[in-house]
Write a protein that holds these residues in place. Structure first.
Motif, PDB file in Angstrom:
ATOM      1  N   GLN A 241       0.823  -1.206   0.000  1.00  0.00           N
ATOM      2  CA  GLN A 241       0.000   0.000   0.000  1.00  0.00           C
ATOM      3  C   GLN A 241       0.858   1.257   0.000  1.00  0.00           C
ATOM      4  O   GLN A 241       0.531   2.240  -0.665  1.00  0.00           O
TER       5      GLN A 241
ATOM      6  N   ARG B  11       0.742   4.219  -2.759  1.00  0.00           N
ATOM      7  CA  ARG B  11       0.515   5.633  -2.427  1.00  0.00           C
ATOM      8  C   ARG B  11       1.549   6.525  -3.117  1.00  0.00           C
ATOM      9  O   ARG B  11       1.219   7.594  -3.634  1.00  0.00           O
TER      10      ARG B  11
ATOM     11  N   GLN C   4       0.430  10.339  -4.032  1.00  0.00           N
ATOM     12  CA  GLN C   4      -0.204  10.830  -2.810  1.00  0.00           C
ATOM     13  C   GLN C   4       0.753  11.654  -1.952  1.00  0.00           C
ATOM     14  O   GLN C   4       0.305  12.408  -1.090  1.00  0.00           O
TER      15      GLN C   4
ATOM     16  N   LEU D  68      -6.856   4.114  -0.642  1.00  0.00           N
ATOM     17  CA  LEU D  68      -5.620   4.773  -1.033  1.00  0.00           C
ATOM     18  C   LEU D  68      -5.840   6.217  -1.446  1.00  0.00           C
ATOM     19  O   LEU D  68      -4.881   6.984  -1.560  1.00  0.00           O
TER      20      LEU D  68
ATOM     21  N   ASP E  28      -6.832  10.018  -0.870  1.00  0.00           N
ATOM     22  CA  ASP E  28      -6.775  10.919   0.274  1.00  0.00           C
ATOM     23  C   ASP E  28      -8.138  11.496   0.604  1.00  0.00           C
ATOM     24  O   ASP E  28      -8.848  11.971  -0.279  1.00  0.00           O
TER      25      ASP E  28
END
Length: 241
Positions: free
Chosen positions: A42, A46, A51, A74, A76
């Motif tokens: 994960q 990201r 992200q 995932l 935001d």
């Protein structure tokens, strides 16, 4: 993600960084391999989804491993329900058949979705169409997509390989990668197998970058390879949040 800072002593640091920068501008496809913990995968997603930057992104999150959308977390904040994030669910034929046997509703009524629901694809061809449609929708909404603005994540190739085999998945990835590259975007797929496994060797030629993940005595590491070995970052230790 593409700065020189933090890269290890791989094959030609400056050339490696320059090639990464070019890939970012013209679009890139990434295969993430190696068996590590879910939270480590994960974290990689990201970063690949952008992200960790403040730059605008438009994201397509593709879930292949379950009925619920395993990728939506995932995004935001409220991004998962925003116009800049598209969710796609792949439902394997075995899951679809089980649902049909346990539900008296017609296929037509089962397929009806609300506007904020993920798009559901029941075949490999439908999955490719769903991803392409999501990209096209972003292209219509935006005046123009900046290089690297489009980011696509596929949580696992394993269900697709189990159902369709390596040859058909190779063709699917080739077409989907090309569509993503046309929009100067970046797409990544997870495949939790060793780098030297047969299926990874078969699929590697259709990807610009292979990221290997490993856990060494509790230390999470990754290694980036470009163009099937032309450039490598060497093994990098990645801090866990």
């Amino acid at each position: 993600m593409f700065s020189r800072k933090g890269w290890g002593s791989g094959s030609g640091d400056e050339q490696f960084t320059a090639e990464l920068s070019q890939l970012k501008r013209r679009g890139a496809s990434v295969l993430v391999v190696g068996a590590v913990r879910t939270e480590q995968r994960q974290e990689v997603s990201r970063r690949l989804l952008g992200q960790t930057t403040s730059q605008p992104r438009r994201r397509v999150l593709v879930s292949t491993t379950g009925e619920s959308h395993t990728m939506s977390h995932l995004a935001d904040g409220d991004d998962a329900e925003s116009a800049t994030t598209a969710l796609v669910n792949y439902e394997t034929q075995s899951r679809g058949a089980a649902a049909a046997n346990n539900d008296s509703q017609s296929m037509e009524s089962v397929s009806v979705q609300s506007d904020d629901s993920p798009t559901t694809a029941a075949t490999l061809a439908d999955l490719g169409i769903a991803v392409s449609d999501a990209i096209e929708e972003f292209e219509r909404d935006a005046t123009s997509l900046a290089p690297g603005e489009l980011r696509i994540a596929v949580d696992s190739l394993v269900p697709l390989l189990e159902e369709y085999g390596a040859e058909r998945v190779f063709k699917f990835a080739h077409l989907t990668n090309g569509r993503t590259r046309d929009a100067d975007g970046m797409i990544h797929y997870h495949l939790p197998l060793d780098r030297d496994s047969d299926v990874v060797s078969v699929l590697t030629p259709v990807f610009d970058i292979v990221i290997e993940l490993r856990d060494r005595n509790g230390l999470f590491q990754e290694r980036w390879t470009i163009n099937d070995g032309d450039y490598s970052s060497g093994w990098l230790s990645i801090g866990q949040s």
